[in-house]
Scaffold this motif. Structure first.
Motif, PDB file in Angstrom:
ATOM      1  N   LYS A 110       0.856  -1.189   0.000  1.00  0.00           N
ATOM      2  CA  LYS A 110       0.000   0.000   0.000  1.00  0.00           C
ATOM      3  C   LYS A 110       0.883   1.227   0.000  1.00  0.00           C
ATOM      4  CE  LYS A 110      -3.676  -2.141   2.806  1.00  0.00           C
ATOM      5  NZ  LYS A 110      -4.455  -2.030   4.068  1.00  0.00           N
ATOM      6  N   ALA A 111       0.406   2.279  -0.654  1.00  0.00           N
ATOM      7  CA  ALA A 111       1.112   3.559  -0.653  1.00  0.00           C
ATOM      8  C   ALA A 111       0.093   4.637  -1.000  1.00  0.00           C
ATOM      9  CB  ALA A 111       2.271   3.557  -1.644  1.00  0.00           C
ATOM     10  N   GLY A 112      -0.474   5.264   0.003  1.00  0.00           N
ATOM     11  CA  GLY A 112      -1.490   6.278  -0.236  1.00  0.00           C
ATOM     12  C   GLY A 112      -2.201   6.649   1.050  1.00  0.00           C
ATOM     13  N   TRP A 113      -3.334   7.316   0.897  1.00  0.00           N
ATOM     14  CA  TRP A 113      -4.084   7.772   2.063  1.00  0.00           C
ATOM     15  C   TRP A 113      -4.889   6.619   2.663  1.00  0.00           C
ATOM     16  CZ3 TRP A 113      -3.807  12.608   4.232  1.00  0.00           C
ATOM     17  CH2 TRP A 113      -4.700  12.861   5.291  1.00  0.00           C
ATOM     18  N   THR A 114      -4.772   6.448   3.969  1.00  0.00           N
ATOM     19  CA  THR A 114      -5.512   5.423   4.693  1.00  0.00           C
ATOM     20  C   THR A 114      -6.180   6.058   5.889  1.00  0.00           C
ATOM     21  OG1 THR A 114      -3.963   3.692   4.000  1.00  0.00           O
ATOM     22  CG2 THR A 114      -5.364   3.205   5.885  1.00  0.00           C
ATOM     23  N   ASN A 115      -7.454   5.745   6.099  1.00  0.00           N
ATOM     24  CA  ASN A 115      -8.227   6.364   7.170  1.00  0.00           C
ATOM     25  C   ASN A 115      -7.519   6.215   8.511  1.00  0.00           C
ATOM     26  OD1 ASN A 115     -10.379   7.656   8.441  1.00  0.00           O
ATOM     27  ND2 ASN A 115     -11.450   5.727   8.809  1.00  0.00           N
ATOM     28  N   GLY A 116      -7.328   7.325   9.209  1.00  0.00           N
ATOM     29  CA  GLY A 116      -6.683   7.332  10.518  1.00  0.00           C
ATOM     30  C   GLY A 116      -5.170   7.434  10.434  1.00  0.00           C
ATOM     31  N   TYR A 117      -4.561   6.737   9.464  1.00  0.00           N
ATOM     32  CA  TYR A 117      -3.106   6.739   9.327  1.00  0.00           C
ATOM     33  C   TYR A 117      -2.586   7.920   8.499  1.00  0.00           C
ATOM     34  CZ  TYR A 117      -2.906   1.910  11.062  1.00  0.00           C
ATOM     35  OH  TYR A 117      -2.981   0.778  11.843  1.00  0.00           O
ATOM     36  N   GLY A 118      -3.478   8.612   7.801  1.00  0.00           N
ATOM     37  CA  GLY A 118      -3.012   9.636   6.875  1.00  0.00           C
ATOM     38  C   GLY A 118      -2.294   8.990   5.705  1.00  0.00           C
ATOM     39  N   ARG A 119      -1.200   9.579   5.288  1.00  0.00           N
ATOM     40  CA  ARG A 119      -0.399   8.979   4.212  1.00  0.00           C
ATOM     41  C   ARG A 119       0.345   7.785   4.791  1.00  0.00           C
ATOM     42  NH1 ARG A 119       0.004  14.574   3.117  1.00  0.00           N
ATOM     43  NH2 ARG A 119      -0.958  15.094   1.103  1.00  0.00           N
ATOM     44  N   TYR A 120       0.114   6.625   4.207  1.00  0.00           N
ATOM     45  CA  TYR A 120       0.520   5.359   4.820  1.00  0.00           C
ATOM     46  C   TYR A 120       1.141   4.440   3.778  1.00  0.00           C
ATOM     47  CZ  TYR A 120      -0.141   0.837   7.233  1.00  0.00           C
ATOM     48  OH  TYR A 120       0.025  -0.394   7.820  1.00  0.00           O
ATOM     49  N   VAL A 121       2.206   3.720   4.222  1.00  0.00           N
ATOM     50  CA  VAL A 121       2.876   2.743   3.358  1.00  0.00           C
ATOM     51  C   VAL A 121       2.935   1.427   4.108  1.00  0.00           C
ATOM     52  CG1 VAL A 121       5.057   2.079   2.278  1.00  0.00           C
ATOM     53  CG2 VAL A 121       4.239   4.425   2.066  1.00  0.00           C
ATOM     54  N   MET A 122       2.637   0.338   3.404  1.00  0.00           N
ATOM     55  CA  MET A 122       2.801  -1.003   3.968  1.00  0.00           C
ATOM     56  C   MET A 122       3.696  -1.805   3.039  1.00  0.00           C
ATOM     57  SD  MET A 122       0.051  -3.955   5.066  1.00  0.00           S
ATOM     58  CE  MET A 122      -0.148  -3.366   6.743  1.00  0.00           C
ATOM     59  N   ILE A 123       4.697  -2.506   3.645  1.00  0.00           N
ATOM     60  CA  ILE A 123       5.657  -3.300   2.877  1.00  0.00           C
ATOM     61  C   ILE A 123       5.543  -4.755   3.320  1.00  0.00           C
ATOM     62  CG2 ILE A 123       8.090  -3.650   2.313  1.00  0.00           C
ATOM     63  CD1 ILE A 123       8.564  -0.708   2.906  1.00  0.00           C
ATOM     64  N   LYS A 124       5.514  -5.653   2.354  1.00  0.00           N
ATOM     65  CA  LYS A 124       5.467  -7.080   2.635  1.00  0.00           C
ATOM     66  C   LYS A 124       6.868  -7.654   2.511  1.00  0.00           C
ATOM     67  CE  LYS A 124       3.078 -11.383   1.377  1.00  0.00           C
ATOM     68  NZ  LYS A 124       2.066 -11.993   0.492  1.00  0.00           N
ATOM     69  N   HIS A 125       7.305  -8.369   3.560  1.00  0.00           N
ATOM     70  CA  HIS A 125       8.626  -8.991   3.588  1.00  0.00           C
ATOM     71  C   HIS A 125       8.455 -10.509   3.532  1.00  0.00           C
ATOM     72  CE1 HIS A 125      10.065  -5.001   4.857  1.00  0.00           C
ATOM     73  NE2 HIS A 125       9.045  -5.004   5.693  1.00  0.00           N
ATOM     74  N   VAL A 126       9.535 -11.217   3.635  1.00  0.00           N
ATOM     75  CA  VAL A 126       9.489 -12.675   3.550  1.00  0.00           C
ATOM     76  C   VAL A 126       8.972 -13.262   4.857  1.00  0.00           C
ATOM     77  CG1 VAL A 126      11.342 -12.771   1.858  1.00  0.00           C
ATOM     78  CG2 VAL A 126      11.894 -12.864   4.303  1.00  0.00           C
ATOM     79  N   ASN A 127       8.554 -14.524   4.776  1.00  0.00           N
ATOM     80  CA  ASN A 127       8.180 -15.319   5.960  1.00  0.00           C
ATOM     81  C   ASN A 127       7.037 -14.716   6.767  1.00  0.00           C
ATOM     82  OD1 ASN A 127      10.286 -17.140   5.333  1.00  0.00           O
ATOM     83  ND2 ASN A 127      11.759 -15.863   6.451  1.00  0.00           N
ATOM     84  N   GLY A 128       6.087 -14.055   6.096  1.00  0.00           N
ATOM     85  CA  GLY A 128       4.901 -13.555   6.770  1.00  0.00           C
ATOM     86  C   GLY A 128       5.074 -12.244   7.520  1.00  0.00           C
ATOM     87  N   PHE A 129       6.181 -11.533   7.322  1.00  0.00           N
ATOM     88  CA  PHE A 129       6.407 -10.246   7.987  1.00  0.00           C
ATOM     89  C   PHE A 129       5.907  -9.099   7.118  1.00  0.00           C
ATOM     90  CE2 PHE A 129       9.231 -12.914  10.386  1.00  0.00           C
ATOM     91  CZ  PHE A 129       9.346 -12.314  11.626  1.00  0.00           C
TER      92      PHE A 129
END
Length: 649
Positions: free
Chosen positions: A535-554
């Protein structure tokens, strides 16, 4: 007001004591005290000037009184240098205080140890004596000018310092069982066919063999006939079992607890008592104890007439009082006293004292209150002065002449496993093993052991067959974690931890799913590890927010950004340390900070305490060789020092 009302008012005023009289005049009789209706301009002026002078004097006295501990009118008045009627105990280093400060015994040993090692040079095995440099020291409990110019703590910038090294030569720690003099070369060759032993043996040889091998048949008298290694102290038992040989400075029967928990508590005074174990240069000793070159030059000039020598004899004692500086977060020397020990009388004679004035000059001062010097070095523990782990490692390393590259690598190896912004505790210590300096003065780091409280974190140097050198813990994992716990420039300041809390905006008790790291708006935010942007954009409550997926479920999330980097788009691949955005206060936020969170298989965990996997582990093919290296280095750490000690403080 009519006449009747005026008369009534006049009667009331007269009844209360008021009466009509002539106006005030300044025409008083010369030389006489003014009477009730006369004013004197000179009398009035003198009274006003007296009042103003009193106010100014009282204000100046209050200003000096409340200015703090780093302001002096003279060295004598500021440092309260007056001989008490009887000596004070070593713990009562200040004449008057509201509580007794704990005193620690800092250990500081820089030693040379020798071992017979075996190394391979041009295909030949060579056995020779090899010196090693071993440091055992408690971490510095106060930050001085030694570490004033260290780089600001930035965990992401330390990534480069944790990369494997390309070794030009193989540093050997392969300890040989027996001691040798000089250098011995070993060459292995096949047994010639002409020297094949006979197939038959005589009865006497067989009987001797049986006698020497039957259990209980061997006695000390038979030692000349046996090929056993000599049973002396030159042979050491190698074992992979950890040994607890770390030096710790423990303040016995005391608990170092802050008097208050108010934020922003300022630095306080602390006093350090040192005993020189060998003759030393005054300049070098002062340099290692927080004096700048300018301070040393002033002190040498001040002491020229009372203590002209630039060297200190063995047994000399230094008593240094530190206090806060106006211009930095470091402690500066307020006062320094030199005592010369007389072996005949076993007494310490005061040689000279210098003290800092409010103008920044060191001047001669009288002897401070007398104390009984302890046998070991001591230092007061002022909880407000305890530095961070990061600053303390730098302070300790520079005090013992470690080069900055080595210190930076040590810090970097622990940056992903520890919160280096946390304060140290009294008694925390470090052990370091290095090779001797080469022709260019360079030393290779072989081992680091950092003890924080009761936890010991060890890292051992190991070289793989491809020539890469890295550091691993005893289980064969590198010190670097695959996720950074504080992924922004400078690491930020923890304002709100993970867990249940009352929300500052909604005033409800809800789960805080991450940790809030406060920093200035626009501070760069980095990817905590390699991964793909979800994710990279506006998210309710978080404002501008980024989520990164790593290996092994992190997964990692970054909220309240002021701006997301242009290259951070859903589906893009990012590397650890790559800028993905900038600190802001968008969404439900009360100030600029990074809301950082870690999810494992969709569940939120505490970013600062969750156990994270290592970035690299040794392949199974090296496990046996690495275990031998660990045992050999631990053997070196437990050996007695060579007769000549490099340095001792």
């Amino acid at each position: 007001m009519n006449a009747q009302q005026r008369n009534r008012h006049a009667a009331l005023l007269k009844a209360t004591g008021y009466e009509d009289g002539p106006a005030l005049t300044v025409q008083s009789t010369d030389g006489d005290i003014p009477h009730g209706r006369e004013l004197s301009i000179s009398w009035l002026t003198g009274t006003v000037m007296t009042g103003l002078t009193s106010v100014l004097l009282m204000g100046a006295a209050l200003f000096v009184s409340f200015q703090g501990q780093d302001t002096f009118s003279t060295a004598y008045e500021a440092l309260q240098i007056a001989n008490p009627p009887k000596p004070l105990s070593p713990t009562n280093l200040l004449i008057k205080t509201n509580r007794v400060r704990p005193v620690a015994k800092p250990k500081s040993e820089l030693e040379t140890i020798e071992a017979t090692i075996k190394e391979t040079v041009d295909g030949r095995d060579i056995i020779k004596k090899q010196p090693f440099s071993r440091l055992r020291a408690t971490l510095a409990t106060a930050a001085t000018s030694l570490s004033d110019d260290v780089p600001a703590y930035d965990p992401v910038s330390l990534i480069a310092s944790t990369q494997p090294l390309d070794a030009d030569s193989n540093v050997s720690t392969d300890i040989y069982g027996a001691e040798v003099e000089g250098e011995v070369s070993i060459k292995l060759a096949s047994l010639p066919l002409t020297q094949v032993p006979p197939r038959a043996i005589s009865d006497q040889v067989a009987a001797d063999f049986v006698r020497t091998t039957v259990e209980g048949a061997y006695v000390e008298a038979d030692s000349t006939a046996l090929a056993y290694a000599p049973t002396d102290a030159t042979i050491h038992e190698l074992s992979a079992t950890p040994t607890d040989a770390m030096i710790t400075g423990v303040a016995e029967n005391v608990t170092a607890v802050p008097k208050t928990t108010l934020p922003g508590q300022g630095l306080g005074r602390t006093e350090r008592l040192l005993t020189l174990r060998e003759p030393s240069s005054l300049e070098e000793t002062l340099k290692k104890n927080g004096f700048t070159p300018d301070m040393i030059a002033m002190i040498n000039g001040t002491l020229r007439n009372v203590y002209p020598s630039t060297n200190l004899p063995a047994g000399a004692r230094l008593r240094i009082l530190f206090g806060p500086s106006r211009s930095s977060e470091s402690l500066i020397p307020y006062r320094m006293s030199i005592y010369i020990h007389d072996n005949a009388t076993n007494k310490d004679r005061h040689a000279a004292t210098v003290a800092l004035t409010d103008r920044g000059q060191y001047v001669l001062a009288t002897e401070p209150p007398q104390i009984t010097f302890p046998d070991e070095d001591t230092e007061e523990i002022n909880v407000a002065n305890l530095p961070s782990i990061y600053r303390s490692i730098w302070e300790t390393g520079r005090k013992h002449d470690l080069d900055d590259d080595t210190i930076k690598r040590i810090v970097a190896m622990y940056a992903y496993d520890l919160d280096l912004n946390k304060k140290i505790s009294a008694g925390d210590s470090i052990e370091i093993l290095q090779t001797p300096p080469d022709a260019n003065g360079h030393q290779d780091l072989l081992y680091v052991g950092l003890r924080l409280g009761t936890t010991l974190k060890e890292l051992f140097r190991f070289r793989t067959d491809d020539g890469k050198v890295d550091f691993f813990d005893p289980s064969g994992e590198s010190g670097k974690r695959f996720l950074n716990r504080r992924p922004l420039q400078g690491g930020g300041v923890v304002r709100s931890s993970f867990g249940w809390r009352v929300h500052p905006i909604f005033h409800k008790r809800i789960l805080h799913t991450g940790v809030d790291l406060a920093s200035k708006t626009g501070t760069p935010i980095y990817a905590a590890g390699d991964g793909v942007v979800e994710k990279a954009g506006w998210t309710n409550g978080y404002g501008r927010y980024v989520m990164i997926k790593h290996v092994n479920g992190f997964e990692t999330g970054y909220g309240h950004m002021s701006r997301i980097a242009d290259t951070t788009t859903p589906g893009s691949y990012v590397r650890q340390g790559q800028i993905i955005g900038y600190v802001g206060s968008t969404g439900n936020s009360t100030g600029p900070h990074l809301h950082f969170e870690i999810l494992i298989n969709g569940n939120f965990v505490d970013p600062l305490s969750v156990k994270l996997p290592r970035d690299k582990s040794l392949p199974a093919q090296y496990q046996q060789q690495f275990a031998q290296t660990v045992a050999q280095i631990r053997d070196l750490m437990t050996r007695d020092a060579a007769p000549i000690t490099v340095a001792s403080n």
